[in-house]
Write a protein that holds these residues in place. Structure first.
Motif, PDB file in Angstrom:
ATOM      1  N   GLY A 300       1.421  -5.161   3.158  1.00  0.00           N
ATOM      2  CA  GLY A 300       1.009  -6.539   3.363  1.00  0.00           C
ATOM      3  C   GLY A 300      -0.463  -6.763   3.089  1.00  0.00           C
ATOM      4  N   GLY A 301      -1.325  -5.832   3.516  1.00  0.00           N
ATOM      5  CA  GLY A 301      -2.751  -5.972   3.290  1.00  0.00           C
ATOM      6  C   GLY A 301      -3.103  -5.994   1.817  1.00  0.00           C
ATOM      7  N   LEU A 302      -2.340  -5.247   1.014  1.00  0.00           N
ATOM      8  CA  LEU A 302      -2.584  -5.224  -0.423  1.00  0.00           C
ATOM      9  C   LEU A 302      -2.288  -6.573  -1.053  1.00  0.00           C
ATOM     10  CD1 LEU A 302      -3.219  -3.565  -2.994  1.00  0.00           C
ATOM     11  CD2 LEU A 302      -0.814  -2.910  -3.060  1.00  0.00           C
ATOM     12  N   LEU A 303      -1.253  -7.252  -0.563  1.00  0.00           N
ATOM     13  CA  LEU A 303      -0.854  -8.533  -1.144  1.00  0.00           C
ATOM     14  C   LEU A 303      -1.688  -9.700  -0.625  1.00  0.00           C
ATOM     15  CD1 LEU A 303       3.040  -8.167  -1.062  1.00  0.00           C
ATOM     16  CD2 LEU A 303       1.426  -7.481  -2.844  1.00  0.00           C
ATOM     17  N   ASP A 304      -2.497  -9.470   0.383  1.00  0.00           N
ATOM     18  CA  ASP A 304      -3.307 -10.543   0.948  1.00  0.00           C
ATOM     19  C   ASP A 304      -4.666 -10.674   0.268  1.00  0.00           C
ATOM     20  OD1 ASP A 304      -1.379 -11.257   2.748  1.00  0.00           O
ATOM     21  OD2 ASP A 304      -2.136  -9.954   4.335  1.00  0.00           O
ATOM     22  N   ALA A 305      -4.984  -9.809  -0.671  1.00  0.00           N
ATOM     23  CA  ALA A 305      -6.275  -9.849  -1.358  1.00  0.00           C
ATOM     24  C   ALA A 305      -6.045  -9.625  -2.845  1.00  0.00           C
ATOM     25  CB  ALA A 305      -7.205  -8.778  -0.785  1.00  0.00           C
ATOM     26  N   PRO A 306      -7.014  -9.966  -3.688  1.00  0.00           N
ATOM     27  CA  PRO A 306      -6.851  -9.723  -5.134  1.00  0.00           C
ATOM     28  C   PRO A 306      -6.598  -8.248  -5.414  1.00  0.00           C
ATOM     29  CG  PRO A 306      -8.727 -11.149  -4.732  1.00  0.00           C
ATOM     30  CD  PRO A 306      -8.296 -10.645  -3.393  1.00  0.00           C
ATOM     31  N   PHE A 307      -5.712  -7.992  -6.329  1.00  0.00           N
ATOM     32  CA  PHE A 307      -5.410  -6.614  -6.702  1.00  0.00           C
ATOM     33  C   PHE A 307      -5.331  -6.500  -8.217  1.00  0.00           C
ATOM     34  CE2 PHE A 307      -1.368  -8.729  -5.549  1.00  0.00           C
ATOM     35  CZ  PHE A 307      -0.728  -8.720  -6.789  1.00  0.00           C
ATOM     36  N   ARG A 308      -5.322  -5.269  -8.684  1.00  0.00           N
ATOM     37  CA  ARG A 308      -5.154  -4.964 -10.109  1.00  0.00           C
ATOM     38  C   ARG A 308      -3.797  -4.322 -10.329  1.00  0.00           C
ATOM     39  NH1 ARG A 308      -9.746  -5.426 -13.759  1.00  0.00           N
ATOM     40  NH2 ARG A 308     -11.531  -6.007 -12.468  1.00  0.00           N
ATOM     41  N   LEU A 309      -3.187  -4.635 -11.443  1.00  0.00           N
ATOM     42  CA  LEU A 309      -1.941  -3.970 -11.827  1.00  0.00           C
ATOM     43  C   LEU A 309      -2.256  -3.026 -12.984  1.00  0.00           C
ATOM     44  CD1 LEU A 309       1.578  -5.472 -12.030  1.00  0.00           C
ATOM     45  CD2 LEU A 309       0.796  -3.965 -13.853  1.00  0.00           C
ATOM     46  N   LEU A 310      -1.913  -1.768 -12.811  1.00  0.00           N
ATOM     47  CA  LEU A 310      -2.119  -0.752 -13.834  1.00  0.00           C
ATOM     48  C   LEU A 310      -0.779  -0.254 -14.332  1.00  0.00           C
ATOM     49  CD1 LEU A 310      -4.547  -0.371 -11.616  1.00  0.00           C
ATOM     50  CD2 LEU A 310      -5.054   1.666 -12.958  1.00  0.00           C
TER      51      LEU A 310
END
Length: 525
Positions: A300-310
């Protein structure tokens, strides 16, 4: 501790007397052995208390005794027990002097003390020492097991192991980075051993290596963790001397416990990957709300902030392992969430934008790009990575496409990693280095180049000048140093030769890109 000459001398029933080498009675005794050979050295292993009556020796001859004692000392014999009252009533001075000169402890054995009694005393002491070591080892095993099952991570286990070996201990992850160390000061010492840990990682587990300490330094034993083709980490144990039996039991117990912990972690990681795959499918299908609900506290914490897809791709089996392990280790150290989904030869990763895991992936790629280039001109790397721009749950599908585009460009350019920002910002000219683009440019401009090669004019240069001036006749003619009517004639010849109209903006665009691609391949602007 094992029996020593001093403990045998202090044994009240043996009645032994020290006649030489009193300063070396702390020497451990591995066994007691009786021999009347003039030269028993070929049958000795070192560390024995040799028991003699001198039946076949001229113990009064200084030269003979000097040679005899020097041979024994050179073979590592712990000491010499001489029985009096058998062949000689007392130990001859020649033997005493030779023993003192060689520094070999010499013990007088009274006639009433049989050699068998000394052998039994040594054997009993060795057995008692082994029992104490095994008991201490079992105690250490129980203590380390309690630390491992407490669920507080490896720190407590390492602390107890360091106490048992009277030294320090450190745990490394698969990338060779120090995960934990005890005491705290040992982390810096352990970090200096990363190159040795990396070399150990390339060997099939289980494997070990001893790093001999330099002057003023310690002796370090490195043990790999895991049982498969690749190790899952390493344990370092630093001590001032070689490990004893009890310490060895403790180290082996720690290796087994850490290996089991690692295997359990890998099983848990497999379950997390399956959950991550389901979340990724939901995100790609546009079901971000459902994905958030399934992610819970784990992602959940990962989806609550901008992330990169590799997207990482490899042509060799398990080629993405090192990249994944590097990012996992960085995420673990920083407490970040990391979603990793294997897809055949590919690995899809969601990592926090600006986080340690994303930086570790980029650093891994830069290290690979720094390796020598093959004769084919391609980077010597097994893994190619494309990275999206920062994204969020509702735009994962677009981020996936961005990563695929970046992956494609990285593959064509022979690079390990390309970020989407490199394609979306700045000049488009680097893209013209593609072989297909160069082939298109050569085919489009070849008729004009063949015309110029026959000395019939300079159509290619005229076309470049006209396009660069956006079709302004006077400005382009001035750049070329010709009359504008001459330039108009040349542009009509370009249309005739190519069979295409320069009034068509698509034609002008294609010709301009062809000219740029040709200039890029020739190193001109």
């Amino acid at each position: 501790m094992p029996p020593t000459l001093a403990s045998l001398v202090q044994h009240s029933a043996l009645k032994l007397t020290v006649r030489a080498g009193a300063d070396r009675l702390g020497t451990p005794v591995r066994w007691a052995h009786a021999s009347e050979l003039a030269d028993p050295v070929p049958y000795m292993d070192g560390g024995e208390l040799l028991l003699v009556t001198a039946t076949n020796l001229d113990a009064r001859d200084p030269a003979t005794m000097r040679r005899y004692v020097q041979r024994l000392a050179g073979a590592g014999v712990a000491g010499l027990g001489f029985a009096v009252g058998v062949t000689y009533d007392e130990i001859p001075p020649a033997l005493v002097d030779a023993a003192e000169e060689a520094g070999l402890p010499l013990l007088e054995v009274p006639r009433r003390t049989p050699f068998l009694a000394i052998s039994k005393a040594v054997s009993a002491a060795i057995a008692a020492d082994q029992y104490r070591s095994v008991t201490a080892g079992f105690d250490a095993q129980r203590e380390l097991t309690r630390a491992a099952v407490a669920g507080d991570g490896p720190a407590e286990l390492l602390t107890r192991l360091a106490a048992h070996v009277d030294g320090w201990a450190a745990l490394y992850d698969t990338s060779g980075a120090v995960v934990a160390a005890a005491p705290d000061w040992a982390a810096r010492r352990a970090a200096r051993l990363t190159p040795e840990v990396e070399r150990l990682r390339d060997r099939s587990a289980p494997a070990s290596v001893v790093v001999a300490g330099s002057e003023g330094d310690d002796r370090v034993e490195l043990q790999s963790l895991g049982t498969g083709r690749r190790s899952r980490g390493a344990l370092a144990v630093g001590t001032g001397a070689a490990l004893g039996t009890a310490e060895r039991y403790a180290v082996h117990s720690a290796v087994a416990l850490l290996t089991l912990t690692t295997a359990r972690s890998r099983a848990l990681q497999g379950a997390e990957q399956r959950l991550g795959a389901a979340i990724l499918r939901m995100l790609l299908a546009g079901e971000s709300d459902h994905a958030r609900a399934v992610a819970g506290d784990l992602y959940g914490g990962l989806l609550d902030a901008p992330f990169r897809l590799l997207i990482a791709e490899s042509a060799v089996p398990a080629g993405t392992d090192l990249l994944a392990e590097s990012m996992e280790a960085a995420a673990s150290r920083s407490g970040e969430s990391l979603l990793m989904v294997p897809e055949g030869e590919r690995l899809v990763v969601l990592a926090a934008d600006g986080g340690e895991a994303a930086r570790a992936g980029a650093a891994h790629a830069r290290a690979a790009d720094d390796r020598p280039v093959r004769e084919t001109g391609e980077a010597d790397a097994d893994v190619v990575v494309g990275m999206s721009a920062p994204s969020g749950p509702i735009a994962v599908s677009a981020a996936y496409k961005q990563a695929e585009q970046a992956l494609s460009v990285a593959r064509r350019r022979g690079r390990t990693m390309v970020e989407h920002e490199e394609l979306a910002a700045g000049s488009v000219l680097p893209l013209l280095a593609d072989d297909a683009v160069r082939a298109f440019a050569d085919g489009m401009l070849r008729p004009l180049q063949e015309h110029d090669a026959k000395g019939r004019g300079d159509l290619v240069a005229s076309l470049r000048a006209w396009l660069s001036r956006h079709g302004q006749w006077d400005a382009a003619a001035a750049d070329l140093g010709v009359h504008r009517h001459t330039l108009r004639y040349r542009m009509r010849r370009v249309e005739e030769i190519l069979g295409r109209s320069l009034d068509d903006p698509d034609v002008r665009m294609e010709l301009w890109l062809a000219l740029k691609a040709t200039a890029a391949s020739s190193g001109t602007q």
